[in-house]
Design a protein around this motif. Structure first.
Motif, PDB file in Angstrom:
ATOM      1  N   GLU A 226      18.434   5.797  -2.558  1.00 20.64           N
ATOM      2  CA  GLU A 226      17.735   5.728  -3.843  1.00 20.64           C
ATOM      3  C   GLU A 226      18.619   5.121  -4.928  1.00 20.64           C
ATOM      4  N   ALA A 227      19.910   5.441  -4.902  1.00 16.39           N
ATOM      5  CA  ALA A 227      20.837   4.911  -5.905  1.00 16.39           C
ATOM      6  C   ALA A 227      21.145   3.431  -5.677  1.00 16.39           C
ATOM      7  N   GLN A 228      21.335   3.049  -4.414  1.00 19.07           N
ATOM      8  CA  GLN A 228      21.699   1.669  -4.105  1.00 19.07           C
ATOM      9  C   GLN A 228      20.515   0.712  -4.156  1.00 19.07           C
ATOM     10  N   TYR A 229      19.333   1.225  -3.862  1.00 19.32           N
ATOM     11  CA  TYR A 229      18.133   0.382  -3.788  1.00 19.32           C
ATOM     12  C   TYR A 229      16.988   1.035  -4.564  1.00 19.32           C
ATOM     13  N   PRO A 230      17.125   1.141  -5.881  1.00 19.54           N
ATOM     14  CA  PRO A 230      16.124   1.866  -6.669  1.00 19.54           C
ATOM     15  C   PRO A 230      14.723   1.252  -6.639  1.00 19.54           C
ATOM     16  N   ASP A 231      14.634  -0.020  -6.354  1.00 22.27           N
ATOM     17  CA  ASP A 231      13.324  -0.687  -6.327  1.00 22.27           C
ATOM     18  C   ASP A 231      12.766  -0.843  -4.910  1.00 22.27           C
ATOM     19  N   ALA A 232      13.411  -0.250  -3.937  1.00 20.71           N
ATOM     20  CA  ALA A 232      12.975  -0.401  -2.552  1.00 20.71           C
ATOM     21  C   ALA A 232      11.648   0.311  -2.303  1.00 20.71           C
ATOM     22  N   SER A 233      10.908  -0.227  -1.365  1.00 16.79           N
ATOM     23  CA  SER A 233       9.690   0.417  -0.875  1.00 16.79           C
ATOM     24  C   SER A 233      10.035   1.107   0.443  1.00 16.79           C
ATOM     25  N   HIS A 234       9.425   2.262   0.685  1.00 21.62           N
ATOM     26  CA  HIS A 234       9.708   3.042   1.886  1.00 21.62           C
ATOM     27  C   HIS A 234       8.387   3.254   2.620  1.00 21.62           C
ATOM     28  N   TYR A 235       8.397   2.942   3.902  1.00 23.34           N
ATOM     29  CA  TYR A 235       7.183   3.003   4.713  1.00 23.34           C
ATOM     30  C   TYR A 235       7.382   3.868   5.946  1.00 23.34           C
ATOM     31  N   ILE A 236       6.286   4.436   6.410  1.00 23.20           N
ATOM     32  CA  ILE A 236       6.250   5.145   7.683  1.00 23.20           C
ATOM     33  C   ILE A 236       5.540   4.253   8.684  1.00 23.20           C
ATOM     34  N   ILE A 237       6.093   4.170   9.878  1.00 30.74           N
ATOM     35  CA  ILE A 237       5.496   3.403  10.964  1.00 30.74           C
ATOM     36  C   ILE A 237       4.602   4.343  11.759  1.00 30.74           C
ATOM     37  N   LEU A 238       3.371   3.909  11.994  1.00 29.44           N
ATOM     38  CA  LEU A 238       2.437   4.686  12.799  1.00 29.44           C
ATOM     39  C   LEU A 238       2.095   3.908  14.060  1.00 29.44           C
ATOM     40  N   TYR A 239       2.032   4.608  15.171  1.00 27.98           N
ATOM     41  CA  TYR A 239       1.589   4.035  16.433  1.00 27.98           C
ATOM     42  C   TYR A 239       0.376   4.837  16.865  1.00 27.98           C
ATOM     43  N   ASN A 240      -0.776   4.198  16.894  1.00 26.48           N
ATOM     44  CA  ASN A 240      -2.034   4.906  17.166  1.00 26.48           C
ATOM     45  C   ASN A 240      -2.172   6.136  16.276  1.00 26.48           C
ATOM     46  N   ASP A 241      -1.880   5.959  15.005  1.00 24.36           N
ATOM     47  CA  ASP A 241      -1.971   6.990  13.967  1.00 24.36           C
ATOM     48  C   ASP A 241      -0.975   8.134  14.124  1.00 24.36           C
ATOM     49  N   LEU A 242       0.018   7.981  14.978  1.00 23.50           N
ATOM     50  CA  LEU A 242       1.085   8.968  15.135  1.00 23.50           C
ATOM     51  C   LEU A 242       2.326   8.455  14.405  1.00 23.50           C
TER      52      LEU A 242
ATOM     53  N   MET B  34      -1.925   0.681  18.507  1.00 28.96           N
ATOM     54  CA  MET B  34      -1.773  -0.288  17.454  1.00 28.96           C
ATOM     55  C   MET B  34      -0.745   0.226  16.441  1.00 28.96           C
ATOM     56  N   LEU B  35       0.106  -0.664  15.991  1.00 29.16           N
ATOM     57  CA  LEU B  35       1.098  -0.340  14.969  1.00 29.16           C
ATOM     58  C   LEU B  35       0.558  -0.679  13.588  1.00 29.16           C
ATOM     59  N   HIS B  36       0.832   0.198  12.639  1.00 26.97           N
ATOM     60  CA  HIS B  36       0.603  -0.105  11.239  1.00 26.97           C
ATOM     61  C   HIS B  36       1.517   0.782  10.404  1.00 26.97           C
ATOM     62  N   THR B  37       1.523   0.549   9.101  1.00 25.51           N
ATOM     63  CA  THR B  37       2.423   1.289   8.223  1.00 25.51           C
ATOM     64  C   THR B  37       1.651   1.878   7.053  1.00 25.51           C
ATOM     65  N   ILE B  38       2.242   2.921   6.481  1.00 26.16           N
ATOM     66  CA  ILE B  38       1.738   3.509   5.249  1.00 26.16           C
ATOM     67  C   ILE B  38       2.923   3.729   4.323  1.00 26.16           C
ATOM     68  N   GLN B  39       2.670   3.711   3.034  1.00 25.81           N
ATOM     69  CA  GLN B  39       3.742   3.963   2.063  1.00 25.81           C
ATOM     70  C   GLN B  39       4.090   5.452   2.091  1.00 25.81           C
ATOM     71  N   VAL B  40       5.370   5.746   1.991  1.00 30.95           N
ATOM     72  CA  VAL B  40       5.850   7.127   1.960  1.00 30.95           C
ATOM     73  C   VAL B  40       5.399   7.792   0.662  1.00 30.95           C
ATOM     74  N   THR B  41       4.988   9.056   0.777  1.00 32.72           N
ATOM     75  CA  THR B  41       4.670   9.879  -0.391  1.00 32.72           C
ATOM     76  C   THR B  41       5.520  11.154  -0.313  1.00 32.72           C
ATOM     77  N   SER B  42       5.465  11.942  -1.353  1.00 34.91           N
ATOM     78  CA  SER B  42       6.233  13.198  -1.358  1.00 34.91           C
ATOM     79  C   SER B  42       5.768  14.143  -0.258  1.00 34.91           C
ATOM     80  N   ASN B  43       4.558  13.984   0.228  1.00 38.03           N
ATOM     81  CA  ASN B  43       4.046  14.821   1.324  1.00 38.03           C
ATOM     82  C   ASN B  43       4.708  14.503   2.664  1.00 38.03           C
ATOM     83  N   ASP B  44       5.456  13.421   2.737  1.00 41.17           N
ATOM     84  CA  ASP B  44       6.065  12.977   3.993  1.00 41.17           C
ATOM     85  C   ASP B  44       7.502  13.461   4.192  1.00 41.17           C
ATOM     86  N   GLU B  45       8.033  14.218   3.248  1.00 44.67           N
ATOM     87  CA  GLU B  45       9.435  14.654   3.314  1.00 44.67           C
ATOM     88  C   GLU B  45       9.764  15.388   4.606  1.00 44.67           C
TER      89      GLU B  45
END
Length: 81
Positions: A53-69, A1-12
Motif C-alpha cells: 500500500e505504501a509503495q504502490y498507493p494507486d495500484a489496483s488489486h484483483y482476485i482471480i476466479l476459476y469457475n467462480d472459485l 473459465m478465468l475472470h477477475t474481480i476487484q478486491v473489497t474489504s470483504n475479501d480480507e
C-alpha cells in the motif's frame, strides 16, 4: 473459465488465507507450535500488505476466479514517468 474481480474489504479473510497457503511448507519446516506460527504469519501478512500500500498507493488489486472459485490475486500499478 478465468475472470477477475476487484478486491473489497470483504475479501480480507480470503487474501490472508491465500498468503498463509504460500508459506505453509516453510512454517511447517520450522517446527513452530500453532500459536507461534499464526502470530508470525499474521505479522508478516500485515507487513506485506502495508508495504504494498505504501509503495504502490494507486495500484489496483484483483482476485482471480476459476469457475467462480477464488484461487489467487494480483496487483496492477502503472509506472509513473
Amino acid at each position: 473459465m478465468l475472470h477477475t474481480i476487484q478486491v473489497t474489504s470483504n475479501d480480507e479473510s480470503f487474501l490472508y488465507q491465500l498468503y498463509v497457503s504460500t508459506r505453509h511448507a516453510e512454517i511447517l519446516a520450522w517446527g513452530w507450535d500453532a500459536a507461534s506460527a499464526k502470530a508470525f504469519l499474521q505479522m508478516q501478512w500485515t507487513a506485506q500488505k502495508r508495504s504494498y500500500e505504501a509503495q504502490y498507493p494507486d495500484a489496483s488489486h484483483y482476485i482471480i476466479l476459476y469457475n467462480d472459485l477464488m484461487c489467487g490475486s494480483y496487483h496492477v500499478s502503472q509506472e509513473k514517468k
